[in-house]
Design an enzyme around this catalytic site. Sequence first.
Site: not given
Length: 690
Positions: A257, A320-322
């Site tokens: 992100h 998060d959400e790599v």
Amino acid sequence: MIQQKAYVVLVMVAAIFSTQLLMAQQTNIHVVPLPEHMVLNAGRLVIDGSFNVKIAGYSDPLLKRAADRLLDRLQHRTGIPLHPQGDTDSNPATLQIQCSGAGEALPSLTADESYQLEVTDRAARLTAASPIGILRGMETFLQLIELDGQSFFIPAASIEDRPRLRWRGLLIDASRHWEPLDVIRRNLDAMAAAKMNVLHWHLSDDQGFRVESLKFPKLHEMGSDGHYYTQAEVKGLVAYARDRGIRVIPEFDMPGHSTSWLVAYPELASAPGPYQIERSWGVFEPCLNPALESTYSFLDALIGEMAALFPDEYFHIGGDEVNEKQWSASPTIRAFRTRHQLKDNRELQAYFNQRLLKIVTKHGKKMMGWDEILHPDLPSNVLVQVWRKQPTIGDTVRRGFSAILSYSYYLDHMRPASFHYEMDPLGKDADSLSAEERGRILGGEACMWAEFANPDNIESRIWPRAGAIAERLWSVSVPTDAADLYRRLDRFNQELRFLGLRHADHQIEMLQRLAGYQDIAPLRKLTELLLPTGLGVRQRTRKYTSFSPMNRMVDLVFPESETARQLDLQVQNLLADPAGTAAARVRASLADWKDNNAAVQTMIGRSYLLEEIRPMADTIAELCERGLQAMDFIQNGQKPSEAWRKETKDLLSRADKPQAEMLPAITGSIRRLFEAIAAENAGKNAENGK
């Protein structure tokens, strides 16, 4: 024996809370969140022009500013001119504030937020060990204001109150859609009213880096579209929050992100650039390169600069959400993994987080991140924010970490307040925990992600529903009472408007934009019967970008419909007593909404922005017509035809599918009437079979 004693204590606490809840219901006390212990006494304290506030004992500028705000809010609430502090020294205090000492210099996890409030027919006395406790008690005092045929007044009461959980937060995402400072300040005011104590400020993501950096100015110059907070503005906002007993924790999301960072500094990326600010929503490939020493040098300097702006002990690094695609595709990063004996990208992220932890610690902060950072190699002194179904908060604290809960507190999913109210960080998942493990559950945070929230509608997406989460985190844990919650949230919502929140005003402005110069009354009536879909449905429905206009009906419809909730209560009353008064109310409402469709259809023909809601408006009218017909069958004891049954089932099925990314709010009530007919006929058939 220990378990037996613990059980007895829980029963006693639940009994106390249940007693106070019953008292609140019977006496129309509207406080959110409910106090730990409250006894109502005979009498009332009249609020008139002689009302004054005096601070006894310890005093400081924060307390004096808080007392001034209380007088301003009381004056605004009542319309009665009141004397500023110091103008009434010869008169006895109407509200005496007694603070024992200075407490902590900054709001923190260990702050004493307890207070006692004693109100008689002569005066009120608010006492606390610290200024933050006084702030919490002031909010309760202001929510106790009542009006009747004689005066404004506060009911005589004895209140002892303290929070159940230490961390009661709200995340506001200012990256995906820019949220100006006045929006953040209004939400801080609302948070203080709900006794929430942590603003989690999401300040960077793929769509924008939102804080001025003097060391790396290209971050905000190239990664923000010109929408960022100056360092002076950040400091001012932190001070504004501190005055309200609220901590401000920044989040700079990394290593994923991070596209907005790489627009300015592509040399930090895991793959060659150039990069552009992301305009759509999702999980994107760009990612910081964990194999470069220059990445850590950059982060050391940046985190040092940002940490200096935020005095709170915690610093949120995201995590998060790599998206691992760039890491897996890079020969350099693969070689780095092999050299450091990291078997996969999960271990690579753990390595990155270990390096990050040293940097955050170096700058005097404690690191926190989303639950993807959990890894056996990460020290347990990192705070984990649990947002997914797995791992649970219980799993997290069993592994030695402290944790806060956000799973089930995502406001952007447009769930009702009752849904959030049922979720408890110390709920069933924590039943099997030891006392030490339970102590590592610090609290929770409501999350307002901004893919579909801009300055026009973000307040309506947060409030008043966040009040339900605030109460769940503050008040003693007992089985939920949604009916009483909604009764009090309705009043709390009005208090928020007195406080300056603009969610209701913004809806009117947005409706006027849809309608042009037409009278918005028919359209406003329709909005009360609609519900917006949440993030998942909207992302699947169409392609959105940060430039997509938010000028549609779905963008202004409130997440819950009080009108529809009241209809459902009346339908339940009707089915319990078909000959009672509820039947007339339900019939009148359905007829009114059905007839409203003609005016709505006329408005639709005069505004291209409304054209997409034409099928939904017709569906609402059809549901109302079917509801009226169902009532006729019920009240006349008639059996509908099979064709009518099939048509109604088809209509209900159609109503369950989003139209213009919205759903009818009254479908459940109409289905309840339809099922009552089926149940009644089934009963008659069974009786005839005997």
